[in-house]
Design a protein around this motif. Structure first.
Motif, PDB file in Angstrom:
ATOM      1  N   GLY A   9       0.867  -1.179   0.000  1.00 63.50           N
ATOM      2  CA  GLY A   9       0.000   0.000   0.000  1.00 63.50           C
ATOM      3  C   GLY A   9       0.901   1.225   0.000  1.00 63.50           C
ATOM      4  N   LEU A  10       1.176   1.732  -1.198  1.00 61.95           N
ATOM      5  CA  LEU A  10       2.199   2.778  -1.317  1.00 61.95           C
ATOM      6  C   LEU A  10       1.617   4.105  -1.784  1.00 61.95           C
ATOM      7  CD1 LEU A  10       5.016   0.591  -2.943  1.00 61.95           C
ATOM      8  CD2 LEU A  10       4.773   1.222  -0.520  1.00 61.95           C
ATOM      9  N   ALA A  11       0.410   4.440  -1.299  1.00 61.46           N
ATOM     10  CA  ALA A  11      -0.086   5.808  -1.488  1.00 61.46           C
ATOM     11  C   ALA A  11       0.734   6.695  -0.535  1.00 61.46           C
ATOM     12  CB  ALA A  11      -1.576   5.874  -1.209  1.00 61.46           C
ATOM     13  N   VAL A  12       0.331   7.936  -0.312  1.00 61.82           N
ATOM     14  CA  VAL A  12       1.204   8.856   0.451  1.00 61.82           C
ATOM     15  C   VAL A  12       1.706   8.290   1.774  1.00 61.82           C
ATOM     16  CG1 VAL A  12       0.519  11.069  -0.505  1.00 61.82           C
ATOM     17  CG2 VAL A  12      -0.866  10.056   1.307  1.00 61.82           C
ATOM     18  N   MET A  13       0.814   7.685   2.538  1.00 60.68           N
ATOM     19  CA  MET A  13       1.202   7.225   3.876  1.00 60.68           C
ATOM     20  C   MET A  13       2.170   6.044   3.805  1.00 60.68           C
ATOM     21  SD  MET A  13      -0.130   9.157   6.187  1.00 60.68           S
ATOM     22  CE  MET A  13      -0.025   8.177   7.680  1.00 60.68           C
ATOM     23  N   GLY A  14       1.835   5.042   3.014  1.00 56.37           N
ATOM     24  CA  GLY A  14       2.681   3.850   2.909  1.00 56.37           C
ATOM     25  C   GLY A  14       4.040   4.173   2.308  1.00 56.37           C
ATOM     26  N   ARG A  15       4.029   5.027   1.283  1.00 56.21           N
ATOM     27  CA  ARG A  15       5.295   5.406   0.647  1.00 56.21           C
ATOM     28  C   ARG A  15       6.213   6.077   1.672  1.00 56.21           C
ATOM     29  NH1 ARG A  15       4.668   9.822  -3.773  1.00 56.21           N
ATOM     30  NH2 ARG A  15       4.446  11.060  -1.874  1.00 56.21           N
ATOM     31  N   ASN A  16       5.636   6.993   2.435  1.00 56.99           N
ATOM     32  CA  ASN A  16       6.476   7.705   3.404  1.00 56.99           C
ATOM     33  C   ASN A  16       6.951   6.820   4.548  1.00 56.99           C
ATOM     34  OD1 ASN A  16       6.435   9.962   1.863  1.00 56.99           O
ATOM     35  ND2 ASN A  16       5.125  11.175   3.217  1.00 56.99           N
ATOM     36  N   LEU A  17       6.107   5.887   4.978  1.00 60.19           N
ATOM     37  CA  LEU A  17       6.551   4.939   6.022  1.00 60.19           C
ATOM     38  C   LEU A  17       7.698   4.071   5.493  1.00 60.19           C
ATOM     39  CD1 LEU A  17       3.547   3.338   7.942  1.00 60.19           C
ATOM     40  CD2 LEU A  17       5.318   4.846   8.851  1.00 60.19           C
ATOM     41  N   ASN A  24      16.221   4.645   7.788  1.00 54.45           N
ATOM     42  CA  ASN A  24      16.767   4.197   9.066  1.00 54.45           C
ATOM     43  C   ASN A  24      17.574   2.907   8.930  1.00 54.45           C
ATOM     44  OD1 ASN A  24      16.075   5.824  11.613  1.00 54.45           O
ATOM     45  ND2 ASN A  24      14.210   5.965  10.374  1.00 54.45           N
ATOM     46  N   GLY A  25      17.888   2.537   7.691  1.00 59.75           N
ATOM     47  CA  GLY A  25      18.809   1.427   7.488  1.00 59.75           C
ATOM     48  C   GLY A  25      18.171   0.070   7.343  1.00 59.75           C
ATOM     49  N   TYR A  26      16.847   0.013   7.300  1.00 67.15           N
ATOM     50  CA  TYR A  26      16.194  -1.298   7.135  1.00 67.15           C
ATOM     51  C   TYR A  26      15.969  -1.593   5.658  1.00 67.15           C
ATOM     52  CZ  TYR A  26      15.468  -1.161  12.122  1.00 67.15           C
ATOM     53  OH  TYR A  26      15.679  -1.111  13.470  1.00 67.15           O
ATOM     54  N   ASP A  47      17.453   5.985  -3.929  1.00 73.14           N
ATOM     55  CA  ASP A  47      18.785   6.249  -3.359  1.00 73.14           C
ATOM     56  C   ASP A  47      18.741   6.566  -1.863  1.00 73.14           C
ATOM     57  OD1 ASP A  47      17.507   8.616  -3.558  1.00 73.14           O
ATOM     58  OD2 ASP A  47      19.110   9.710  -4.588  1.00 73.14           O
ATOM     59  N   GLU A  48      17.542   6.552  -1.265  1.00 71.42           N
ATOM     60  CA  GLU A  48      17.451   6.881   0.164  1.00 71.42           C
ATOM     61  C   GLU A  48      17.799   5.686   1.048  1.00 71.42           C
ATOM     62  OE1 GLU A  48      13.592   8.511   1.019  1.00 71.42           O
ATOM     63  OE2 GLU A  48      14.030  10.395  -0.013  1.00 71.42           O
ATOM     64  N   GLY A  49      17.811   4.480   0.460  1.00 75.21           N
ATOM     65  CA  GLY A  49      18.074   3.289   1.264  1.00 75.21           C
ATOM     66  C   GLY A  49      17.857   2.063   0.412  1.00 75.21           C
ATOM     67  N   THR A  50      17.705   0.899   1.074  1.00 77.41           N
ATOM     68  CA  THR A  50      17.536  -0.349   0.325  1.00 77.41           C
ATOM     69  C   THR A  50      16.052  -0.692   0.208  1.00 77.41           C
ATOM     70  OG1 THR A  50      19.619  -1.101   1.251  1.00 77.41           O
ATOM     71  CG2 THR A  50      18.227  -2.772   0.208  1.00 77.41           C
ATOM     72  N   PHE A  51      15.539  -0.609  -1.023  1.00 76.49           N
ATOM     73  CA  PHE A  51      14.161  -1.025  -1.281  1.00 76.49           C
ATOM     74  C   PHE A  51      14.198  -2.319  -2.088  1.00 76.49           C
ATOM     75  CE2 PHE A  51      13.804   3.625  -0.926  1.00 76.49           C
ATOM     76  CZ  PHE A  51      12.800   3.739   0.017  1.00 76.49           C
ATOM     77  N   VAL A  52      13.314  -3.247  -1.753  1.00 78.23           N
ATOM     78  CA  VAL A  52      13.213  -4.492  -2.510  1.00 78.23           C
ATOM     79  C   VAL A  52      11.802  -4.531  -3.120  1.00 78.23           C
ATOM     80  CG1 VAL A  52      13.438  -7.004  -2.427  1.00 78.23           C
ATOM     81  CG2 VAL A  52      14.740  -5.577  -0.802  1.00 78.23           C
ATOM     82  N   PRO A  53      11.664  -4.090  -4.368  1.00 76.79           N
ATOM     83  CA  PRO A  53      10.327  -3.995  -4.954  1.00 76.79           C
ATOM     84  C   PRO A  53       9.830  -5.339  -5.479  1.00 76.79           C
ATOM     85  CG  PRO A  53      11.968  -3.151  -6.492  1.00 76.79           C
ATOM     86  CD  PRO A  53      12.718  -3.577  -5.270  1.00 76.79           C
ATOM     87  N   SER A  54       8.504  -5.547  -5.352  1.00 69.68           N
ATOM     88  CA  SER A  54       7.872  -6.730  -5.947  1.00 69.68           C
ATOM     89  C   SER A  54       6.577  -6.308  -6.590  1.00 69.68           C
ATOM     90  CB  SER A  54       7.552  -7.779  -4.884  1.00 69.68           C
ATOM     91  OG  SER A  54       8.727  -8.291  -4.331  1.00 69.68           O
ATOM     92  N   GLU A  55       6.225  -6.996  -7.676  1.00 69.23           N
ATOM     93  CA  GLU A  55       4.953  -6.680  -8.330  1.00 69.23           C
ATOM     94  C   GLU A  55       3.857  -7.649  -7.923  1.00 69.23           C
ATOM     95  OE1 GLU A  55       5.165  -5.382 -12.351  1.00 69.23           O
ATOM     96  OE2 GLU A  55       6.644  -3.869 -11.742  1.00 69.23           O
ATOM     97  N   SER A  56       4.238  -8.856  -7.455  1.00 66.09           N
ATOM     98  CA  SER A  56       3.199  -9.803  -7.018  1.00 66.09           C
ATOM     99  C   SER A  56       3.294 -10.016  -5.516  1.00 66.09           C
ATOM    100  CB  SER A  56       3.366 -11.154  -7.727  1.00 66.09           C
ATOM    101  OG  SER A  56       4.483 -11.845  -7.178  1.00 66.09           O
ATOM    102  N   ALA A  57       2.159 -10.419  -4.928  1.00 64.21           N
ATOM    103  CA  ALA A  57       2.116 -10.710  -3.499  1.00 64.21           C
ATOM    104  C   ALA A  57       3.092 -11.849  -3.167  1.00 64.21           C
ATOM    105  CB  ALA A  57       0.697 -11.091  -3.087  1.00 64.21           C
ATOM    106  N   GLU A  58       3.169 -12.848  -4.045  1.00 63.76           N
ATOM    107  CA  GLU A  58       4.044 -14.001  -3.811  1.00 63.76           C
ATOM    108  C   GLU A  58       5.510 -13.563  -3.717  1.00 63.76           C
ATOM    109  OE1 GLU A  58       1.608 -13.881  -5.974  1.00 63.76           O
ATOM    110  OE2 GLU A  58       0.269 -15.536  -5.418  1.00 63.76           O
ATOM    111  N   ASP A  59       5.928 -12.736  -4.692  1.00 63.51           N
ATOM    112  CA  ASP A  59       7.325 -12.277  -4.697  1.00 63.51           C
ATOM    113  C   ASP A  59       7.611 -11.406  -3.466  1.00 63.51           C
ATOM    114  OD1 ASP A  59       7.671 -13.589  -7.030  1.00 63.51           O
ATOM    115  OD2 ASP A  59       7.672 -11.808  -8.326  1.00 63.51           O
TER     116      ASP A  59
END
Ligand code: NDP
Length: 479
Positions: A9-17, A24-26, A47-59
């Motif tokens: 859930g990456l609307a404004v709130m989820g994206r910012n969380l 914070n390094g997670y 570039d703000e940190g380590t993001f691991v993106p997925s397009e499916s719930a399984e991934d």
């Protein structure tokens, strides 16, 4: 999986969380129903940190280390259930779903129970502070099991707002729906606080012909003292703002109909069910409702009121000081009512909520953050079972000091015809609690007269009924 925590859930709130966690390094797994949002997040903020993106719930689930920690930040209501239905079958016992949306605590209790039976921890979590808070540090109110809190605490403490003494504004509130309940009451208090501030403005505006920017100065002055708070600060900014298009004060061009998303209403509905008199919060919800009834207001606009009288500048300064005192006193009442509701909810649902900790985690990050909350924390820390904040030594002294001004403000408002439902309800609550006798005795008599509802006597135990229809009006004890 390698990600330490995930956000779906990456609307404004989820994206910012998610950004807050990554900063914070997670290593943060990110997912959204519509993949474009996920891609946009990584593109813009990768570039703000380590993001691991997925397009499916399984991934997404596969990208997480175990036990999996998944923060759900979707539109509250049915979407939350849809997301749980999608993710729960992919999870294993011990995994944790954190619902950080604005859920009703009853929904959270239901979801927690269903997932607990499948071995999955469900942590309904209140988050306050809006989008800025989500990014820079919100106040976080998690419910759910103590075990799941231990697995989340380091991360939540890292991303939470920090109070002046450095402590993170997060604490385990209690089992199942406790976190969302406390967030709900937070919002109810927020409604009351905003209404009281709005009434203060209205009084200052009508008592003397001053432009809003001068009233903004009054608020800025108050913000240097015991009323120091986020809401007073932004009030001054809103009042000082000029509409670019018309050059008029911003407050004079905005339609005067207040909207609401419903958490204030939930607070009052729940308070009615629990039998808790949250009159200040209720008046704030009703005041927004009244403002929104445009047709009703239009129809009634011609009703007679008093002749307006303006104060001279010396009288104005005294009046402004009175209003500050009335605001402080009414605010104490609003918070006392909110904390009473928290205590009642805690007792009803067996949550064992520590009210001092609740006050402590509201000191920063959230909308009602205020210097004053440190006083509330101290009051409950000194006495965990304090029946009401009003009798705490600090607050009872403050009320004693403010009460004459408070009464003058309420009576002046009535004389000038300025509606102050918040101030008046707060004062009535104060006077009701301190009264030696209330006319409730008469109400018991009325109830017994028309409905034989019986009454108790102050001088001896038992249940009584008077035979009102008989000549003798004999008192009997119904079996
Ligand atoms: P919204 O409440 O606008 O919700 C949008 C998000 O929900 C999108 O990611 C959307 O996905 C997703 N969504 C909607 N329906 C579904 C569904 N059926 N299945 C899967 N995903 C779905 O987002 P906000 O960021 O404003 O708020 C998120 C939560 O935070 C809400 O519960 C809200 O009440 C709360 N909130 C809290 C605030 C605070 O101060 N604490 C402030 C604002 C909100 P898609 O992109 O695919 O449409």
């Amino acid at each position: 999986g390698t990600a330490q925590i995930g956000v779906t859930g990456l609307a404004v709130m989820g994206r910012n969380l998610a950004r807050n966690l990554a900063r914070n390094g997670y290593a943060t797994a990110v997912h959204n129903r519509t993949a474009a949002r996920t891609r946009a997040l990584v593109e813009e903020f990768g570039d703000e940190g380590t993001f691991v993106p997925s397009e499916s719930a399984e991934d997404f689930v596969a990208s997480l280390e175990r036990p999996r920690r998944i923060i759900v930040m979707v539109k509250a209501g049915d979407p939350t259930d849809a997301v749980i239905r999608e993710f729960a079958p992919l999870l294993e016992p011990g995994d944790i779903i954190v619902d950080a949306g604005n859920a009703h605590f009853a929904d959270t209790r239901r979801r927690e129970k269903e997932l607990r039976e499948r071995g999955i921890h469900f942590v309904g979590t209140g988050v306050s502070g809006g989008e800025e808070g989500a990014l820079h540090g919100p106040s976080i109110m998690p419910g759910g099991s103590a075990e799941s809190y231990r697995a989340l605490a380091p991360m939540l403490e890292a991303i939470a707002a920090k109070a002046d003494d450095g402590s993170p504004c997060v604490a385990h509130i209690g089992p199942d729906g406790a976190g969302h309940f406390v967030k709900m009451v937070h919002n109810g208090i927020e409604y009351a606080d905003m209404q009281l501030i709005a009434e203060s403005y209205d009084l200052l505006r009508h008592a003397c012909d001053l432009p809003p920017e001068r009233i903004a100065e009054v608020f800025r002055g108050w913000n240097q003292g015991r009323l120091d708070s986020y809401l007073i600060e932004i009030t001054a900014q809103v009042l000082a703002h000029t509409d670019a298009e018309t050059g008029k004060p911003f407050v004079d061009v905005v339609l005067d109909q207040a909207e609401q998303k419903g958490t204030g209403r939930w607070t009052v509905q729940t308070a009615l069910d629990l039998g808790v008199p949250v009159s200040g919060i209720a008046e704030a919800v009703f005041a927004r409702s009244v403002s929104g009834h445009a047709d009703l207001r239009e129809a009634a606009r011609g009703l007679p009121g008093p002749t307006p009288t303006l104060l001279d500048s010396a009288a104005y300064d005294r009046f402004a000081d009175d209003v500050e005192q009335a605001l402080y006193a009414s605010k104490i009442v609003a918070y006392a009512q909110g904390f009473h509701q928290i205590a009642a909810g805690s007792a009803e649902y067996g949550w064992d909520v520590d009210q001092g900790r609740v006050a402590a985690i509201w000191r920063a990050g959230c909308i009602i953050r205020a210097a004053f909350l440190d006083r509330i924390r101290a009051a409950f820390d000194a006495r965990g079972d304090l029946p009401t904040l009003l009798i705490d030594e600090h607050f009872s002294e403050a009320l004693q000091g403010a009460q004459s001004a408070w009464r003058r403000v309420v009576s002046t408002a009535a004389e000038l015809g300025i509606p102050t439902p918040g101030f008046a309800a707060a004062l009535a609550y104060y006077d009701s609690l301190r009264a030696q006798r209330l006319p409730a005795a008469l109400i018991q008599g009325q109830r017994d007269y028309f409905g034989a509802h019986t009454y108790r006597r102050a001088d001896r135990p038992g249940t009584f009924h008077t035979l009102w229809a008989t000549e003798s009006r004999e008192e009997v004890t119904p079996s």
